[in-house]
Design a protein around this motif. Structure first.
Motif, mmCIF file in Angstrom:
data_model
loop_
_atom_site.group_PDB
_atom_site.id
_atom_site.type_symbol
_atom_site.label_atom_id
_atom_site.label_comp_id
_atom_site.label_asym_id
_atom_site.label_seq_id
_atom_site.Cartn_x
_atom_site.Cartn_y
_atom_site.Cartn_z
ATOM 1 N N UNK A 24 13.046 -32.252 -26.588
ATOM 2 C CA UNK A 24 12.606 -33.349 -25.459
ATOM 3 C C UNK A 24 11.836 -34.406 -25.724
ATOM 4 N N UNK A 25 11.884 -34.712 -27.017
ATOM 5 C CA UNK A 25 11.050 -35.515 -27.549
ATOM 6 C C UNK A 25 11.431 -37.123 -27.522
ATOM 7 N N UNK A 26 12.737 -37.293 -27.497
ATOM 8 C CA UNK A 26 13.114 -38.877 -27.296
ATOM 9 C C UNK A 26 12.531 -39.569 -28.540
ATOM 10 N N UNK A 27 12.383 -39.068 -29.566
ATOM 11 C CA UNK A 27 11.716 -39.809 -30.644
ATOM 12 C C UNK A 27 12.891 -39.830 -31.546
ATOM 13 N N UNK A 28 13.038 -41.277 -32.383
ATOM 14 C CA UNK A 28 14.172 -41.272 -33.211
ATOM 15 C C UNK A 28 13.462 -42.025 -34.529
ATOM 16 N N UNK A 29 13.940 -41.722 -35.866
ATOM 17 C CA UNK A 29 13.552 -41.884 -37.096
ATOM 18 C C UNK A 29 14.675 -43.045 -37.514
ATOM 19 N N UNK A 30 14.287 -44.540 -37.735
ATOM 20 C CA UNK A 30 15.062 -45.235 -38.114
ATOM 21 C C UNK A 30 14.471 -46.155 -39.175
ATOM 22 N N UNK A 61 5.820 -51.327 -26.630
ATOM 23 C CA UNK A 61 6.882 -51.691 -26.512
ATOM 24 C C UNK A 61 7.247 -52.683 -27.512
ATOM 25 N N UNK A 62 8.308 -52.328 -28.257
ATOM 26 C CA UNK A 62 8.497 -53.428 -29.421
ATOM 27 C C UNK A 62 9.644 -54.467 -28.872
ATOM 28 N N UNK A 63 9.575 -55.481 -29.263
ATOM 29 C CA UNK A 63 10.513 -56.574 -28.659
ATOM 30 C C UNK A 63 11.532 -56.513 -29.623
ATOM 31 N N UNK A 64 11.180 -56.156 -30.871
ATOM 32 C CA UNK A 64 12.410 -56.246 -31.824
ATOM 33 C C UNK A 64 13.173 -54.798 -32.048
ATOM 34 N N UNK A 65 13.032 -54.006 -30.909
ATOM 35 C CA UNK A 65 13.988 -52.885 -30.950
ATOM 36 C C UNK A 65 13.869 -52.223 -29.606
ATOM 37 N N UNK A 66 14.677 -51.537 -29.318
ATOM 38 C CA UNK A 66 14.614 -50.857 -27.794
ATOM 39 C C UNK A 66 13.677 -49.502 -28.001
ATOM 40 N N UNK A 67 12.496 -49.738 -27.819
ATOM 41 C CA UNK A 67 11.814 -48.412 -28.006
ATOM 42 C C UNK A 67 10.305 -48.802 -28.200
ATOM 43 N N UNK A 68 9.392 -47.708 -28.150
ATOM 44 C CA UNK A 68 7.997 -47.922 -28.576
ATOM 45 C C UNK A 68 7.878 -47.568 -29.842
ATOM 46 N N UNK A 69 7.083 -48.355 -30.535
ATOM 47 C CA UNK A 69 6.743 -47.929 -32.185
ATOM 48 C C UNK A 69 5.688 -46.935 -32.192
ATOM 49 N N UNK A 103 12.165 -43.596 -27.355
ATOM 50 C CA UNK A 103 13.178 -44.449 -26.538
ATOM 51 C C UNK A 103 13.492 -43.172 -25.455
ATOM 52 N N UNK A 104 12.697 -43.340 -24.305
ATOM 53 C CA UNK A 104 12.994 -42.559 -23.213
ATOM 54 C C UNK A 104 13.984 -43.172 -22.360
ATOM 55 N N UNK A 105 14.608 -42.487 -21.420
ATOM 56 C CA UNK A 105 15.649 -43.268 -20.435
ATOM 57 C C UNK A 105 15.688 -42.648 -19.147
ATOM 58 N N UNK A 106 15.654 -43.366 -17.942
ATOM 59 C CA UNK A 106 15.673 -42.744 -16.791
ATOM 60 C C UNK A 106 16.699 -41.467 -16.783
ATOM 61 N N UNK A 107 16.377 -40.548 -16.354
ATOM 62 C CA UNK A 107 17.136 -39.324 -16.170
ATOM 63 C C UNK A 107 16.895 -38.244 -17.259
ATOM 64 N N UNK A 108 16.302 -38.640 -18.444
ATOM 65 C CA UNK A 108 16.042 -37.794 -19.639
ATOM 66 C C UNK A 108 14.912 -36.670 -19.077
ATOM 67 N N UNK A 109 14.759 -35.758 -20.017
ATOM 68 C CA UNK A 109 13.793 -34.773 -19.646
ATOM 69 C C UNK A 109 12.702 -34.880 -20.814
#
Length: 179
Positions: A24-30, A61-69, A103-109
């Motif tokens: 349930x982390x909704x963390x992503x390595x990029x 919230x990072x303007x250069x990507x869809x998510x929070x750094x 990167x959470x989204x509405x509906x995620x756990x």
């Protein structure tokens, strides 16, 4: 009843380990290329300037990507010289780094840890950083699950709203009950 739980920053290794440990982390390595603009005070210490710039964006919230750094590592400056445009004293560089993004989204756990509680509301922290607010549904006539939660207890909730204010992410949700 309120308790103080301090917001903290995760290290890169802590954030990376959450990716594999928690479904349930909704963390992503990029790994990503990034354009950075530095003030003149960093002409003699470009890498330090890049790190200070990235540190100022942590948990926003990072303007250069869809998510929070959340964290970064392995910063590499991609050019041997930066660019200065027109009369501006700022120096422009492209850098590459490994980033951990939330990167959470509405509906995620998500998992939250209770840090505030009242009869009709539970406040919690996600990843020790982000506030989430769980309200008792208005139409619920039976006992609400939120009254059973204790300060410091971990629970799962479903995200119903995501909003930002000045780059700061906040979440709203409902307690998730597995059926």
């Amino acid at each position: 009843m309120a308790a103080s739980m301090e917001h903290t920053r995760l290290t890169f290794s802590e954030a990376k380990s959450l990716i594999s440990k928690c479904s349930f982390s909704h963390l992503e390595a990029v790994s990503s290329k990034r354009h950075v603009v530095l003030p003149p005070k960093f002409f003699n210490s470009i890498l330090q300037g890049v790190r200070e710039h990235l540190n100022s964006e942590l948990q926003l919230v990072a303007s250069w990507t869809d998510g929070v750094l959340m964290a970064y590592n392995n910063v590499k400056i991609l050019e041997t010289v930066g660019r200065i445009f027109d009369e501006s004293p700022y120096i422009h560089f492209n850098v590459n780094a490994d980033f951990i993004m939330f990167r959470p989204a509405v509906g995620c756990l998500l998992k939250g840890i209770v840090n505030k509680k009242s009869t009709y509301h539970v406040g919690c922290l996600v990843h020790q950083c982000f506030n989430a607010s769980i309200h008792k549904p208005r139409d619920l006539e039976s006992e609400w699950e939120g009254t059973q939660l204790q300060i410091g207890e971990e629970f799962i909730f479903k995200v119903t709203n995501i909003y930002t204010n000045n780059g700061v992410l906040s979440l709203r949700g409902n307690i998730h009950i597995e059926k």
